[in-house]
Design a protein around this motif. Sequence first.
Motif, short mmCIF file in Angstrom:
data_model
loop_
_atom_site.label_atom_id
_atom_site.label_comp_id
_atom_site.label_asym_id
_atom_site.label_seq_id
_atom_site.Cartn_x
_atom_site.Cartn_y
_atom_site.Cartn_z
N SER B 74 0.83 -1.20 0.00
CA SER B 74 0.00 0.00 0.00
C SER B 74 0.87 1.26 0.00
O SER B 74 0.52 2.26 -0.62
N TRP B 75 2.02 1.18 0.66
CA TRP B 75 2.96 2.32 0.61
C TRP B 75 3.41 2.58 -0.82
O TRP B 75 3.50 3.71 -1.27
N GLN B 76 3.67 1.49 -1.51
CA GLN B 76 4.10 1.61 -2.91
C GLN B 76 3.02 2.31 -3.72
O GLN B 76 3.29 3.23 -4.48
N ASN B 77 1.77 1.86 -3.51
CA ASN B 77 0.61 2.46 -4.17
C ASN B 77 0.50 3.95 -3.86
O ASN B 77 0.23 4.78 -4.73
N THR B 78 0.70 4.27 -2.59
CA THR B 78 0.58 5.65 -2.14
C THR B 78 1.65 6.53 -2.77
O THR B 78 1.37 7.61 -3.29
N LEU B 79 2.90 6.02 -2.76
CA LEU B 79 4.01 6.85 -3.23
C LEU B 79 3.94 7.06 -4.74
O LEU B 79 4.36 8.11 -5.24
N VAL B 80 3.39 6.08 -5.46
CA VAL B 80 3.24 6.26 -6.91
C VAL B 80 2.29 7.42 -7.19
O VAL B 80 2.44 8.15 -8.15
N ARG B 81 1.29 7.59 -6.31
CA ARG B 81 0.36 8.70 -6.48
C ARG B 81 0.88 10.00 -5.86
O ARG B 81 0.40 11.09 -6.18
N THR B 82 1.84 9.86 -4.95
CA THR B 82 2.41 11.04 -4.32
C THR B 82 3.23 11.86 -5.32
O THR B 82 3.17 13.09 -5.33
N ALA B 83 3.98 11.14 -6.18
CA ALA B 83 4.92 11.83 -7.08
C ALA B 83 4.24 12.90 -7.92
O ALA B 83 4.64 14.07 -7.88
N PRO B 84 3.16 12.56 -8.69
CA PRO B 84 2.55 13.62 -9.49
C PRO B 84 1.94 14.74 -8.64
O PRO B 84 1.92 15.89 -9.08
N LEU B 85 1.49 14.38 -7.42
CA LEU B 85 0.90 15.41 -6.57
C LEU B 85 1.94 16.45 -6.15
O LEU B 85 1.64 17.64 -6.03
N ILE B 86 3.20 16.00 -5.92
CA ILE B 86 4.25 16.95 -5.55
C ILE B 86 4.44 17.96 -6.68
O ILE B 86 4.47 19.17 -6.47
N PHE B 87 4.52 17.44 -7.92
CA PHE B 87 4.75 18.33 -9.06
C PHE B 87 3.59 19.30 -9.27
O PHE B 87 3.79 20.49 -9.48
N THR B 88 2.36 18.76 -9.21
CA THR B 88 1.22 19.64 -9.49
C THR B 88 1.01 20.63 -8.35
O THR B 88 0.55 21.75 -8.57
N ALA B 89 1.36 20.24 -7.12
CA ALA B 89 1.24 21.18 -6.01
C ALA B 89 2.26 22.31 -6.16
O ALA B 89 1.95 23.47 -5.87
N LEU B 90 3.46 21.97 -6.63
CA LEU B 90 4.47 23.02 -6.86
C LEU B 90 3.97 23.98 -7.93
O LEU B 90 4.28 25.18 -7.90
N CYS B 91 3.17 23.47 -8.86
CA CYS B 91 2.62 24.32 -9.92
C CYS B 91 1.68 25.38 -9.33
O CYS B 91 1.49 26.44 -9.91
N VAL B 92 1.11 25.08 -8.17
CA VAL B 92 0.26 26.07 -7.50
C VAL B 92 1.09 26.95 -6.57
O VAL B 92 0.89 28.16 -6.47
N ALA B 93 2.05 26.30 -5.88
CA ALA B 93 2.77 26.99 -4.80
C ALA B 93 3.68 28.09 -5.31
O ALA B 93 3.77 29.16 -4.70
N VAL B 94 4.36 27.86 -6.44
CA VAL B 94 5.34 28.85 -6.90
C VAL B 94 4.65 30.16 -7.32
O VAL B 94 5.01 31.23 -6.83
#
Lengths: 306, 371
Positions: B74-94
């Motif tokens: 489940s961690w593997q599942n979670t982290l696979v979905r975490t990666a795109p969220l980091i990028f798209t969140a940075l797209c809002v944060a910057v």
Amino acid sequence: MSDDPFFTVAVAMFAGAIRVSTPFLFVSLGECLTEKSGRINLGLEGTLVFGAMSAYAISYLSGSPWLGVAAAGCSGAVFGALHGFICKLPKVNDIAIGIALMLFGSGLAFFFGKSFIQPTAPRLSAIDFGFLTSNPQMKVALQINPLFFVGLVAALALWWALRNTRFGLVVRMTGDSAATARAMGTSVDLVRFLATTIGGFSAGIGGAFLSLYYPGSWNEGLSSGQGLMAVALVIFSRWNPIACVAAALLFGAAGALGPALQSVGISQGYHFFNAAPHILTLAIMIASTSPKRSLKGAPGELSITK
Amino acid sequence: MSETTTSLEAGGGVGGLTVDRLAGLLRAAEAIVIPIGAVVVSAAIFSLFLLALGKSPVTFFDLLWRGGYGSAFSWQNTLVRTAPLIFTALCVAVPARLGLVIIGGEGALVLGGFAAAVVALPLLGHAPPWVVMPAMFLAAMLAGSVWIAIVGALRHHRGVNETIASLLMFYIAVAILNFFVEGALRSPVDPNKPSTTPIGPTNMVGEIPGLGVHWGLAFGVVLAILCHVLMTRTTFGFAARVAGGNVRAARAQGLPVGRLIVISCALAGASAGIAGYFEVAAILGKANASLAAGYGFTGILVSFLARHNPLAIPPVAVLFGGLAAAGGLIQRRMGLPDATVQVLQGLIFVVILISETLYGRFAIFDREAKR
């Protein structure tokens, strides 16, 4: 004559302008009132989707589409009230709350709407003006939903009320200068709360039109940003309800372009024709705004035009 | 609290510097405690919601834990979905540092992924992976950055509201993707779902050894740290923060506000474009409608919950990655619709924004009150 593809497309766009414009009209009228009071509600997209779902569900459960319309309006009012209430808290950004309510509203609509995707609910019936013409295509085009006329009357009423009544004056004053309103003893928060609630009510009815008349079914892809485009439409209309009608008709015609071209066999690039309202909105926003001067008729307190 | 008490005692008589550090620590504590409190409150409201529907909140959170964080799988599942969220969140944060609210990161993701797949097409079978992979990566970055930079340029030069414009451009991006994927670039390989030609296993991004998650995750964490450094340790970041705080003051200082806006938006779009690259090159293997999976929209929430702080984005992204990963399990076991996760996300978003009003309200975080 009726075999002429140009005529077919023109009639389909005319019919579409009336059919597709109605949700735009209701959302933009609601947003117009909200923005006139000095606040912006970007959450109307979520309100629209939730209104569509609740209208369909209530129509299915009760058998009365008009009860569905009422339910959509009331649920929209609840979302509007929520927005109005949260925004009066200090340090809360109305644009951000709008985005949050957009996601929350559609989430709730998809949640409760899951079981209503399959069944067929009774829909709103149209008023037939087909006797005005002998052309069969025009006869179909002249089947007009009563909500369209309700929208026209509402636009006129709002235009008149904003100009000529005490209510309109208070709303405009609150939107132009909160400090003045306070000095006059008007509760800014209350005026904006009510304006946002009524705006939500109107947007909910726009949603009811989507699910109960055109396209006339409930699914999760029902709205593709109509609620948000209506916000841009209000800016384009310069906060004038009568201009909102014209703009909504224009957007309706643009929205009808894709289906109209497909009906005469032009399907090449239909993705772009379906995105025509989005492209048109963006083009209009680029053409009609300016970074140098503030827009004519813009409420002074509105965060989006500052 | 013991740590802050000691520093208070140590710094009590020394003077301004230590007291300032204490104030900074308290502010940081406030910025952690309030969002956590907001998430807890959201969870409580959501529990009431579930109870009203006759479902058990205990089961829900148990499944959420098991589906998101309970096992290595489940961690593997979670982290696979975490990666795109980091990028798209940075797209809002910057851009948020400049006071811009960009919500169309999904569009940059879609176009980034599409550009990556398109650039690979003429190279497949002719060029080695070390040519194809960087070409795809750069194409995705470029497509994403141009897409959001347009939004920034429109904002600066035409006064077009960036929030509405970026969302409209998401719909246009999806139209572009579907037009080509269902038309000229449709591969005959998969007759069921219109897609571009698969990039092939040799051009796929590998996994981080021992983790079972593609390299996008590590990349995202590094990019978040770089964004933090950019925003706090460089003149560019300083200028951006000045312009975000007060545009008139920034202009009076001669700061190039327009250039700052466009560059920030380009960086933001590049980040979302990279998300698209990894979705294509590590998950899907081709570009199709699955690219628009909603990561861009969840990323907005991640960034707001992280208070647009790049360093806080990866941990918050893990939280929402877990929620997304557990969604399927919750849906199957509890008979809830798939939109359940979306309801909880929306609720958290609303409560988080309401909690903004609490900053500065608690005496415990206030340096003046402490003294």
